[in-house]
Design a protein around this motif. Structure first.
Motif, PDB file in Angstrom:
ATOM      1  N   TRP A  10       0.832  -1.209   0.000  1.00  0.00           N
ATOM      2  CA  TRP A  10       0.000   0.000   0.000  1.00  0.00           C
ATOM      3  C   TRP A  10       0.860   1.249   0.000  1.00  0.00           C
ATOM      4  O   TRP A  10       0.473   2.270  -0.559  1.00  0.00           O
ATOM      5  CB  TRP A  10      -0.929   0.017   1.196  1.00  0.00           C
ATOM      6  CG  TRP A  10      -1.968  -1.073   1.169  1.00  0.00           C
ATOM      7  CD1 TRP A  10      -2.481  -1.681   0.072  1.00  0.00           C
ATOM      8  CD2 TRP A  10      -2.575  -1.688   2.287  1.00  0.00           C
ATOM      9  NE1 TRP A  10      -3.384  -2.646   0.429  1.00  0.00           N
ATOM     10  CE2 TRP A  10      -3.462  -2.670   1.796  1.00  0.00           C
ATOM     11  CE3 TRP A  10      -2.469  -1.520   3.658  1.00  0.00           C
ATOM     12  CZ2 TRP A  10      -4.233  -3.465   2.639  1.00  0.00           C
ATOM     13  CZ3 TRP A  10      -3.241  -2.313   4.488  1.00  0.00           C
ATOM     14  CH2 TRP A  10      -4.106  -3.267   3.982  1.00  0.00           C
ATOM     15  N   ALA A  11       2.037   1.185   0.647  1.00  0.00           N
ATOM     16  CA  ALA A  11       2.926   2.352   0.682  1.00  0.00           C
ATOM     17  C   ALA A  11       3.400   2.715  -0.719  1.00  0.00           C
ATOM     18  O   ALA A  11       3.696   3.867  -0.995  1.00  0.00           O
ATOM     19  CB  ALA A  11       4.116   2.089   1.601  1.00  0.00           C
ATOM     20  N   GLY A  12       3.463   1.724  -1.604  1.00  0.00           N
ATOM     21  CA  GLY A  12       3.891   1.967  -2.970  1.00  0.00           C
ATOM     22  C   GLY A  12       2.748   2.326  -3.900  1.00  0.00           C
ATOM     23  O   GLY A  12       2.946   2.537  -5.097  1.00  0.00           O
ATOM     24  N   ASP A  13       1.557   2.397  -3.348  1.00  0.00           N
ATOM     25  CA  ASP A  13       0.370   2.749  -4.117  1.00  0.00           C
ATOM     26  C   ASP A  13       0.527   4.151  -4.689  1.00  0.00           C
ATOM     27  O   ASP A  13       1.183   5.002  -4.111  1.00  0.00           O
ATOM     28  CB  ASP A  13      -0.854   2.685  -3.196  1.00  0.00           C
ATOM     29  CG  ASP A  13      -2.171   2.800  -3.935  1.00  0.00           C
ATOM     30  OD1 ASP A  13      -2.334   3.757  -4.698  1.00  0.00           O
ATOM     31  OD2 ASP A  13      -3.029   1.938  -3.741  1.00  0.00           O
ATOM     32  N   GLY A  14      -0.091   4.422  -5.814  1.00  0.00           N
ATOM     33  CA  GLY A  14      -0.014   5.738  -6.441  1.00  0.00           C
ATOM     34  C   GLY A  14      -0.779   6.818  -5.696  1.00  0.00           C
ATOM     35  O   GLY A  14      -0.600   8.003  -5.950  1.00  0.00           O
ATOM     36  N   ASP A  15      -1.644   6.410  -4.772  1.00  0.00           N
ATOM     37  CA  ASP A  15      -2.448   7.365  -4.001  1.00  0.00           C
ATOM     38  C   ASP A  15      -1.655   7.790  -2.768  1.00  0.00           C
ATOM     39  O   ASP A  15      -1.399   6.985  -1.880  1.00  0.00           O
ATOM     40  CB  ASP A  15      -3.764   6.697  -3.586  1.00  0.00           C
ATOM     41  CG  ASP A  15      -4.632   7.575  -2.699  1.00  0.00           C
ATOM     42  OD1 ASP A  15      -4.339   8.781  -2.559  1.00  0.00           O
ATOM     43  OD2 ASP A  15      -5.617   7.041  -2.151  1.00  0.00           O
ATOM     44  N   PRO A  16      -1.254   9.063  -2.683  1.00  0.00           N
ATOM     45  CA  PRO A  16      -0.473   9.523  -1.533  1.00  0.00           C
ATOM     46  C   PRO A  16      -1.171   9.302  -0.196  1.00  0.00           C
ATOM     47  O   PRO A  16      -0.531   8.991   0.796  1.00  0.00           O
ATOM     48  CB  PRO A  16      -0.264  11.014  -1.789  1.00  0.00           C
ATOM     49  CG  PRO A  16      -0.419  11.174  -3.259  1.00  0.00           C
ATOM     50  CD  PRO A  16      -1.421  10.136  -3.675  1.00  0.00           C
ATOM     51  N   ARG A  17      -2.485   9.429  -0.155  1.00  0.00           N
ATOM     52  CA  ARG A  17      -3.210   9.223   1.101  1.00  0.00           C
ATOM     53  C   ARG A  17      -3.037   7.779   1.580  1.00  0.00           C
ATOM     54  O   ARG A  17      -2.725   7.545   2.748  1.00  0.00           O
ATOM     55  CB  ARG A  17      -4.691   9.546   0.927  1.00  0.00           C
ATOM     56  CG  ARG A  17      -5.468   9.539   2.236  1.00  0.00           C
ATOM     57  CD  ARG A  17      -6.927   9.953   2.059  1.00  0.00           C
ATOM     58  NE  ARG A  17      -7.130  11.117   1.221  1.00  0.00           N
ATOM     59  CZ  ARG A  17      -7.003  12.384   1.616  1.00  0.00           C
ATOM     60  NH1 ARG A  17      -6.647  12.653   2.839  1.00  0.00           N
ATOM     61  NH2 ARG A  17      -7.233  13.370   0.768  1.00  0.00           N
ATOM     62  N   ALA A  18      -3.207   6.829   0.696  1.00  0.00           N
ATOM     63  CA  ALA A  18      -3.026   5.416   1.050  1.00  0.00           C
ATOM     64  C   ALA A  18      -1.572   5.143   1.418  1.00  0.00           C
ATOM     65  O   ALA A  18      -1.288   4.423   2.382  1.00  0.00           O
ATOM     66  CB  ALA A  18      -3.462   4.519  -0.103  1.00  0.00           C
ATOM     67  N   GLY A  19      -0.665   5.717   0.674  1.00  0.00           N
ATOM     68  CA  GLY A  19       0.753   5.514   0.952  1.00  0.00           C
ATOM     69  C   GLY A  19       1.160   6.069   2.297  1.00  0.00           C
ATOM     70  O   GLY A  19       1.890   5.422   3.061  1.00  0.00           O
ATOM     71  N   LEU A  20       0.699   7.269   2.625  1.00  0.00           N
ATOM     72  CA  LEU A  20       1.038   7.876   3.914  1.00  0.00           C
ATOM     73  C   LEU A  20       0.420   7.117   5.079  1.00  0.00           C
ATOM     74  O   LEU A  20       1.054   6.943   6.121  1.00  0.00           O
ATOM     75  CB  LEU A  20       0.604   9.345   3.939  1.00  0.00           C
ATOM     76  CG  LEU A  20       1.417  10.256   3.021  1.00  0.00           C
ATOM     77  CD1 LEU A  20       0.755  11.614   2.899  1.00  0.00           C
ATOM     78  CD2 LEU A  20       2.847  10.378   3.505  1.00  0.00           C
ATOM     79  N   ARG A  21      -0.787   6.644   4.908  1.00  0.00           N
ATOM     80  CA  ARG A  21      -1.409   5.824   5.956  1.00  0.00           C
ATOM     81  C   ARG A  21      -0.626   4.533   6.161  1.00  0.00           C
ATOM     82  O   ARG A  21      -0.448   4.083   7.295  1.00  0.00           O
ATOM     83  CB  ARG A  21      -2.853   5.511   5.597  1.00  0.00           C
ATOM     84  CG  ARG A  21      -3.772   6.691   5.769  1.00  0.00           C
ATOM     85  CD  ARG A  21      -5.192   6.334   5.433  1.00  0.00           C
ATOM     86  NE  ARG A  21      -6.045   7.510   5.553  1.00  0.00           N
ATOM     87  CZ  ARG A  21      -7.215   7.621   4.971  1.00  0.00           C
ATOM     88  NH1 ARG A  21      -7.689   6.631   4.226  1.00  0.00           N
ATOM     89  NH2 ARG A  21      -7.934   8.716   5.138  1.00  0.00           N
ATOM     90  N   ALA A  22      -0.175   3.945   5.072  1.00  0.00           N
ATOM     91  CA  ALA A  22       0.617   2.722   5.177  1.00  0.00           C
ATOM     92  C   ALA A  22       1.941   2.987   5.885  1.00  0.00           C
ATOM     93  O   ALA A  22       2.378   2.186   6.716  1.00  0.00           O
ATOM     94  CB  ALA A  22       0.863   2.131   3.788  1.00  0.00           C
TER      95      ALA A  22
END
Length: 69
Positions: A10-22
């Motif tokens: 999830w941290a590598g996801d393109g969505d910064p919100r998902a990445g930051l939460r991860a």
């Protein structure tokens, strides 16, 4: 998959919100893991200096963080 693997994905996801939460969740997981390992090392008779060396930190910092737990 394990929790850590899922979070890393999830941290590598393109969505910064998902990445930051991860990233935040990985930090919490890492803190729990470190706490368990320090506790186990102390139970096995390791000195604060030995633990600090393995963590790449100072004896004083490790003792301050974990000494009263």
């Amino acid at each position: 998959m394990t929790e850590a693997t899922d979070l890393a994905e999830w941290a590598g996801d393109g969505d910064p919100r998902a990445g930051l939460r991860a990233v935040a969740a990985l930090r919490r997981l890492l803190e729990r893991l470190e706490t368990v390992q320090v506790r186990d090392a102390r139970r096995q008779g390791w000195s604060w200096q030995e633990i600090a060396t393995e963590l790449g930190d100072s004896r004083r910092a490790v003792h301050k963080k974990y000494g009263r737990r």
